[in-house]
Design a protein around this motif. Structure first.
Motif, PDB file in Angstrom:
ATOM      1  N   VAL A  50       0.817  -1.211   0.000  1.00 31.36           N
ATOM      2  CA  VAL A  50       0.000   0.000   0.000  1.00 31.36           C
ATOM      3  C   VAL A  50       0.855   1.268   0.000  1.00 31.36           C
ATOM      4  O   VAL A  50       0.522   2.247  -0.671  1.00 31.36           O
ATOM      5  N   THR A  51       1.969   1.248   0.704  1.00 31.94           N
ATOM      6  CA  THR A  51       2.730   2.489   0.931  1.00 31.94           C
ATOM      7  C   THR A  51       4.019   2.617   0.132  1.00 31.94           C
ATOM      8  O   THR A  51       4.560   3.714   0.024  1.00 31.94           O
ATOM      9  N   THR A  52       4.523   1.513  -0.424  1.00 33.58           N
ATOM     10  CA  THR A  52       5.817   1.556  -1.124  1.00 33.58           C
ATOM     11  C   THR A  52       5.613   1.395  -2.620  1.00 33.58           C
ATOM     12  O   THR A  52       5.120   0.352  -3.075  1.00 33.58           O
ATOM     13  N   PRO A  53       5.985   2.391  -3.417  1.00 33.62           N
ATOM     14  CA  PRO A  53       5.835   2.289  -4.875  1.00 33.62           C
ATOM     15  C   PRO A  53       6.672   1.141  -5.441  1.00 33.62           C
ATOM     16  O   PRO A  53       7.787   0.878  -4.969  1.00 33.62           O
ATOM     17  N   ASN A  54       6.132   0.463  -6.429  1.00 35.98           N
ATOM     18  CA  ASN A  54       6.833  -0.613  -7.146  1.00 35.98           C
ATOM     19  C   ASN A  54       7.278  -1.754  -6.221  1.00 35.98           C
ATOM     20  O   ASN A  54       8.260  -2.440  -6.510  1.00 35.98           O
ATOM     21  N   PHE A  55       6.554  -1.945  -5.131  1.00 37.28           N
ATOM     22  CA  PHE A  55       6.935  -3.018  -4.219  1.00 37.28           C
ATOM     23  C   PHE A  55       6.599  -4.386  -4.798  1.00 37.28           C
ATOM     24  O   PHE A  55       7.392  -5.327  -4.694  1.00 37.28           O
ATOM     25  N   LEU A  56       5.429  -4.512  -5.387  1.00 36.57           N
ATOM     26  CA  LEU A  56       4.983  -5.806  -5.910  1.00 36.57           C
ATOM     27  C   LEU A  56       5.552  -6.050  -7.310  1.00 36.57           C
ATOM     28  O   LEU A  56       4.828  -6.131  -8.310  1.00 36.57           O
ATOM     29  N   THR A  57       6.878  -6.173  -7.381  1.00 36.79           N
ATOM     30  CA  THR A  57       7.566  -6.448  -8.644  1.00 36.79           C
ATOM     31  C   THR A  57       8.538  -7.610  -8.445  1.00 36.79           C
ATOM     32  O   THR A  57       8.974  -7.892  -7.323  1.00 36.79           O
ATOM     33  N   LEU A  58       8.895  -8.269  -9.547  1.00 31.11           N
ATOM     34  CA  LEU A  58       9.840  -9.375  -9.479  1.00 31.11           C
ATOM     35  C   LEU A  58      11.208  -8.906  -8.996  1.00 31.11           C
ATOM     36  O   LEU A  58      11.920  -9.645  -8.303  1.00 31.11           O
ATOM     37  N   ASN A  59      11.587  -7.687  -9.369  1.00 33.70           N
ATOM     38  CA  ASN A  59      12.886  -7.166  -8.951  1.00 33.70           C
ATOM     39  C   ASN A  59      12.954  -7.023  -7.429  1.00 33.70           C
ATOM     40  O   ASN A  59      13.943  -7.415  -6.802  1.00 33.70           O
ATOM     41  N   THR A  60      11.897  -6.485  -6.834  1.00 29.89           N
ATOM     42  CA  THR A  60      11.861  -6.335  -5.378  1.00 29.89           C
ATOM     43  C   THR A  60      11.864  -7.700  -4.698  1.00 29.89           C
ATOM     44  O   THR A  60      12.546  -7.908  -3.689  1.00 29.89           O
ATOM     45  N   LEU A  61      11.108  -8.648  -5.257  1.00 31.63           N
ATOM     46  CA  LEU A  61      11.074 -10.002  -4.714  1.00 31.63           C
ATOM     47  C   LEU A  61      12.458 -10.638  -4.765  1.00 31.63           C
ATOM     48  O   LEU A  61      12.916 -11.243  -3.784  1.00 31.63           O
ATOM     49  N   ASN A  62      13.145 -10.475  -5.896  1.00 40.99           N
ATOM     50  CA  ASN A  62      14.480 -11.056  -6.045  1.00 40.99           C
ATOM     51  C   ASN A  62      15.470 -10.451  -5.059  1.00 40.99           C
ATOM     52  O   ASN A  62      16.272 -11.154  -4.440  1.00 40.99           O
ATOM     53  N   ILE A  63      15.396  -9.120  -4.881  1.00 42.86           N
ATOM     54  CA  ILE A  63      16.304  -8.439  -3.948  1.00 42.86           C
ATOM     55  C   ILE A  63      16.115  -8.975  -2.533  1.00 42.86           C
ATOM     56  O   ILE A  63      17.085  -9.301  -1.841  1.00 42.86           O
ATOM     57  N   ASN A  64      14.869  -9.083  -2.105  1.00 44.52           N
ATOM     58  CA  ASN A  64      14.607  -9.519  -0.733  1.00 44.52           C
ATOM     59  C   ASN A  64      14.930 -10.993  -0.525  1.00 44.52           C
ATOM     60  O   ASN A  64      15.411 -11.376   0.545  1.00 44.52           O
ATOM     61  N   LEU A  65      14.697 -11.829  -1.542  1.00 41.37           N
ATOM     62  CA  LEU A  65      15.023 -13.246  -1.405  1.00 41.37           C
ATOM     63  C   LEU A  65      16.529 -13.460  -1.305  1.00 41.37           C
ATOM     64  O   LEU A  65      17.005 -14.251  -0.484  1.00 41.37           O
TER      65      LEU A  65
END
Length: 323
Positions: A35-50
């Motif tokens: 809700v609060t972070t732009p472009n959070f629900l992206t594959l790039n963000t998922l890859n970074i956090n994983l």
């Protein structure tokens, strides 16, 4: 006399509650960022956090085994630094050649970290030193050892066959994430299906009763500290492979806090006897996503450390309340 086969198993209900709490906290943090972070629900963000989570989980697996026996390992960050300092010395040695150098730079640093882990276990079992004091020795001295190995200097390198450990991909999935999942699955299987897993749970539940039941308590504790060292050594290699550099001052810094927090949040009892590897994964994902959230919200690192400490206190308080 109680036999090992009839030993009381960890309460499944409490284990599920711990995992459920970690899952609820993780989902809440995901929704908050969605809700609060732009472009959070992206594959790039998922890859970074994983990829950032991988080292926390790998170290957290060893920490889970240690805590399951009512122990603690404060030395994991320093052991990562030792492993990360030793590897470049090997693969940059021209006399060894590139192939032998890279092979030895993966095997020997991990084994060295495992030996230091065994030293921790020896202090705990043979000399009966409290785990928090025993592992504090290498928490302090270990980083000094790493600085001596590296000369206290930043070591930059370009060694593709080594950096694959941190940056390589298989079918689009990071090698370090695949390693994390494989080790996690192996650890979960060992806890559920092997005699070693039964020993770990029995020792954590009641070491005296386990000893009377024929469980090799000393050997089991020695093994879990050795395992923690081995996994910390592997995590140290991954960190320097990702960065293509080794800094003995920074590799593994505060990792002991992340690993303990992941285990505590995940539902493994700090009093031993109740273990969940799935919970450790969920706890590590929560810790990493919390770090990401604080970073994107502009919260300074000092405040982030205080938040992590508060989370550990809260997790412990929740465990005592359930008990």
């Amino acid at each position: 006399m109680t036999t090992l086969a009839n030993a009381k198993k960890p309460p499944a209900r409490r284990r599920v509650q711990g995992v459920s709490s970690a899952l609820v906290a993780l989902v809440a943090l995901v929704l908050f960022n969605a809700v609060t972070t732009p472009n959070f629900l992206t594959l790039n963000t998922l890859n970074i956090n994983l990829t950032q989570t991988a080292t926390i989980v790998i170290v957290g697996i060893g920490m889970t085994f240690v805590i399951a026996t009512r122990g603690i390992d404060l030395s994991v960050g320093s052991l990562m630094a030792i492993s990360g300092a030793l590897a470049p010395v090997l693969f940059l040695n021209e006399r060894l050649g590139p192939n032998l150098g890279v092979t030895l730079s993966i095997l020997l640093p991990v084994l060295a970290a495992g030996l230091f882990g065994a030293f921790n276990g020896l202090l705990v079992t043979r000399f009966r030193i409290q785990p928090i004091i025993a592992t504090l020795v290498l928490f302090i001295a270990g980083r000094g050892i790493a600085q001596v190995i590296s000369g206290g200097a930043l070591v930059n390198f370009t060694q593709p066959s080594f950096t694959l450990l941190g940056t390589g991909r298989v079918l689009g999935i990071s090698v370090q994430v695949l390693l994390m999942l494989a080790l996690l699955a192996l650890a979960a299987w060992a806890l559920r299906a092997t005699l070693f897993g039964r020993y770990v749970i029995a020792v954590g539940g009641n070491a005296d009763a386990a000893r009377l039941a024929g469980v090799p308590v000393t050997r089991t504790k020695l093994l879990v500290y050795t395992l923690s060292g081995l996994l910390a050594g592997l995590a140290g290699l991954i960190v320097i492979a990702v960065n293509s550099s080794s800094d003995s001052n920074l590799v593994g810094q505060n990792m002991e806090l992340d690993a303990i927090a992941a285990v505590a949040v995940g539902g493994t009892s700090l009093n031993g006897g109740r273990v969940t590897m799935l919970g450790t994964l969920l706890g590590a994902l929560f810790i990493q996503l919390l770090r990401y959230t604080l970073l994107v919200k502009g919260i300074p690192d000092a405040a982030a450390l205080m938040v992590k400490a508060a989370i550990i206190v809260g997790a412990v308080a929740l465990q005592y309340r359930r008990s």
